[in-house]
Write a protein that holds these residues in place. Structure first.
Motif, PDB file in Angstrom:
ATOM      1  N   UNK A 173       0.910  -1.203   0.218  1.00 24.93           N
ATOM      2  CA  UNK A 173       0.225  -0.105   0.021  1.00 24.93           C
ATOM      3  C   UNK A 173       0.802   1.162  -0.101  1.00 24.93           C
ATOM      4  N   UNK A 174       2.021   1.427   0.969  1.00 28.10           N
ATOM      5  CA  UNK A 174       2.855   2.398   0.854  1.00 28.10           C
ATOM      6  C   UNK A 174       3.479   2.705  -0.442  1.00 28.10           C
ATOM      7  N   UNK A 175       3.819   1.549  -1.100  1.00 29.81           N
ATOM      8  CA  UNK A 175       4.412   1.699  -2.531  1.00 29.81           C
ATOM      9  C   UNK A 175       3.523   2.227  -3.478  1.00 29.81           C
ATOM     10  N   UNK A 176       2.306   1.864  -3.423  1.00 27.75           N
ATOM     11  CA  UNK A 176       1.156   2.488  -4.057  1.00 27.75           C
ATOM     12  C   UNK A 176       1.001   3.815  -4.004  1.00 27.75           C
ATOM     13  N   UNK A 177       1.010   4.334  -2.738  1.00 29.92           N
ATOM     14  CA  UNK A 177       0.559   5.559  -2.384  1.00 29.92           C
ATOM     15  C   UNK A 177       2.002   6.400  -2.800  1.00 29.92           C
ATOM     16  N   UNK A 178       3.200   6.020  -2.654  1.00 30.77           N
ATOM     17  CA  UNK A 178       4.382   6.755  -3.105  1.00 30.77           C
ATOM     18  C   UNK A 178       4.143   6.934  -4.279  1.00 30.77           C
ATOM     19  N   UNK A 179       4.056   5.989  -5.178  1.00 32.18           N
ATOM     20  CA  UNK A 179       3.965   6.315  -6.867  1.00 32.18           C
ATOM     21  C   UNK A 179       2.628   7.196  -7.141  1.00 32.18           C
ATOM     22  N   UNK A 180       1.673   7.098  -6.463  1.00 32.21           N
ATOM     23  CA  UNK A 180       0.518   8.057  -6.707  1.00 32.21           C
ATOM     24  C   UNK A 180       1.077   9.357  -6.158  1.00 32.21           C
ATOM     25  N   UNK A 181       1.514   9.675  -5.265  1.00 28.98           N
ATOM     26  CA  UNK A 181       2.035  10.949  -4.942  1.00 28.98           C
ATOM     27  C   UNK A 181       3.075  11.669  -5.736  1.00 28.98           C
ATOM     28  N   UNK A 182       3.939  10.780  -6.115  1.00 30.84           N
ATOM     29  CA  UNK A 182       4.785  11.185  -7.194  1.00 30.84           C
ATOM     30  C   UNK A 182       4.162  11.885  -8.528  1.00 30.84           C
ATOM     31  N   UNK A 183       3.226  11.084  -9.008  1.00 30.76           N
ATOM     32  CA  UNK A 183       2.322  11.440 -10.058  1.00 30.76           C
ATOM     33  C   UNK A 183       1.676  12.866  -9.933  1.00 30.76           C
ATOM     34  N   UNK A 184       1.093  12.977  -8.787  1.00 28.57           N
ATOM     35  CA  UNK A 184       0.472  14.213  -8.433  1.00 28.57           C
ATOM     36  C   UNK A 184       1.363  15.402  -8.161  1.00 28.57           C
ATOM     37  N   UNK A 185       2.364  15.149  -7.643  1.00 31.92           N
ATOM     38  CA  UNK A 185       3.465  16.239  -7.423  1.00 31.92           C
ATOM     39  C   UNK A 185       3.991  16.594  -8.913  1.00 31.92           C
ATOM     40  N   UNK A 186       4.243  15.573  -9.772  1.00 32.52           N
ATOM     41  CA  UNK A 186       4.823  15.994 -10.961  1.00 32.52           C
ATOM     42  C   UNK A 186       3.651  16.630 -12.044  1.00 32.52           C
ATOM     43  N   UNK A 187       2.466  16.368 -11.787  1.00 35.15           N
ATOM     44  CA  UNK A 187       1.440  17.050 -12.284  1.00 35.15           C
ATOM     45  C   UNK A 187       1.479  18.650 -11.902  1.00 35.15           C
ATOM     46  N   UNK A 188       1.297  18.655 -10.692  1.00 34.65           N
ATOM     47  CA  UNK A 188       1.458  20.228 -10.030  1.00 34.65           C
ATOM     48  C   UNK A 188       2.618  20.989 -10.612  1.00 34.65           C
ATOM     49  N   UNK A 189       3.766  20.142 -10.608  1.00 38.30           N
ATOM     50  CA  UNK A 189       5.137  20.998 -11.163  1.00 38.30           C
ATOM     51  C   UNK A 189       4.837  21.497 -12.536  1.00 38.30           C
ATOM     52  N   UNK A 190       4.264  20.442 -13.433  1.00 43.58           N
ATOM     53  CA  UNK A 190       3.952  20.713 -14.809  1.00 43.58           C
ATOM     54  C   UNK A 190       3.150  21.824 -15.111  1.00 43.58           C
ATOM     55  N   UNK A 191       1.824  21.825 -14.406  1.00 43.47           N
ATOM     56  CA  UNK A 191       1.053  22.919 -14.390  1.00 43.47           C
ATOM     57  C   UNK A 191       1.564  24.145 -13.880  1.00 43.47           C
ATOM     58  N   UNK A 192       2.401  24.509 -12.984  1.00 47.25           N
ATOM     59  CA  UNK A 192       3.172  25.739 -12.404  1.00 47.25           C
ATOM     60  C   UNK A 192       3.888  26.194 -13.388  1.00 47.25           C
ATOM     61  N   UNK A 193       4.753  25.315 -14.254  1.00 53.25           N
ATOM     62  CA  UNK A 193       5.672  25.487 -15.197  1.00 53.25           C
ATOM     63  C   UNK A 193       5.031  25.982 -16.086  1.00 53.25           C
ATOM     64  N   UNK A 194       3.690  25.624 -16.849  1.00 53.51           N
ATOM     65  CA  UNK A 194       3.100  26.104 -17.872  1.00 53.51           C
ATOM     66  C   UNK A 194       2.503  27.472 -17.518  1.00 53.51           C
ATOM     67  N   UNK A 195       2.019  27.612 -16.381  1.00 60.42           N
ATOM     68  CA  UNK A 195       1.507  28.898 -16.030  1.00 60.42           C
ATOM     69  C   UNK A 195       2.641  29.931 -15.978  1.00 60.42           C
ATOM     70  N   UNK A 196       4.029  29.667 -15.437  1.00 62.13           N
ATOM     71  CA  UNK A 196       4.836  30.542 -15.513  1.00 62.13           C
ATOM     72  C   UNK A 196       5.344  30.895 -16.793  1.00 62.13           C
ATOM     73  N   UNK A 197       5.113  30.110 -17.674  1.00 58.35           N
ATOM     74  CA  UNK A 197       5.570  30.321 -19.282  1.00 58.35           C
ATOM     75  C   UNK A 197       4.604  31.204 -19.811  1.00 58.35           C
TER      76      UNK A 197
END
Length: 200
Positions: free
Chosen positions: A174-198
């Motif tokens: 379960x922790x491994x699943x949550x770990x991967x899920x958190x990585x995906x969410x954090x990456x999406x936020x980072x991409x959205x922030x980068x797009x907004x900045x551009x």
């Protein structure tokens, strides 16, 4: 090895309940009104399992306790709050008086076998996600995480994710699943922030 089994009354529903989940239920069918009435009087739990259609339900579910009776109507309907307790596996089921009764075995989660350093890393990612989303209300309570289900309570998750979690074998998975899920969410936020900045 003999498997210790118990019997529990089932409430199949189109949602997945995990341990520590707190959810409201409106009980209006006669068979479930009777079940809830008995559980209240006898201080017992009932089981909840996800059913995708009227003819079948999953074999992994969660016992729930009735945390609060918000309202009881004259016709026997209930507005209740239940809390998820322990996962179980269904060994066999049969209908008695139009209510599913199942022989189950509770699943030993072995929470203490998880690597504490790994748990801390997952917890750090979770806190980083909250900060990224500006979710700072009651932040102090978010610092107090001890098991994987602490990351899912009070969080609105798609039912498919909850169903994936309840089926996983143990705490580490379960922790491994949550770990991967958190990585995906954090990456999406980072991409959205980068797009907004551009764009700005």
């Amino acid at each position: 090895m003999n498997i210790k089994s118990e019997y529990i009354k089932l409430f199949p529903l189109g949602i997945t309940v995990l341990p520590l989940d707190v959810i409201p239920l409106h009980i209006f069918e006669d068979r479930y009104k009777k079940m809830v009435h008995e559980c209240i009087n006898e201080k017992t739990e009932f089981g909840m399992v996800f059913n995708s259609n009227k003819n079948s339900f999953e074999n992994i579910g969660c016992s729930v306790s009735i945390k609060k009776v918000h309202k009881q109507y004259k016709d026997g309907r209930y507005e209740i709050i239940v809390k998820g307790q322990k996962r179980f596996k269904i060994l066999s089921s049969k209908k008695i008086d139009d209510l599913w009764n199942s022989e189950i075995s509770f699943i030993d989660e072995n929470y203490n076998e998880v690597d504490k350093k790994y748990f801390s890393r997952v917890h750090d990612k979770y806190l980083k996600l909250l900060i990224s989303m500006n979710k700072k209300n009651n932040f102090q309570s978010e610092l107090e995480k001890n098991i994987s289900y602490d990351f899912t309570k009070n969080v609105l998750l798609p039912n498919q994710i909850k169903q994936n979690l309840i089926k996983l074998r143990d705490e580490t998975k379960r922790l491994e699943y949550i770990d991967v899920l958190l990585d995906e969410l954090l990456n999406n936020i980072e991409k959205n922030n980068s797009a907004s900045f551009e764009i700005n």
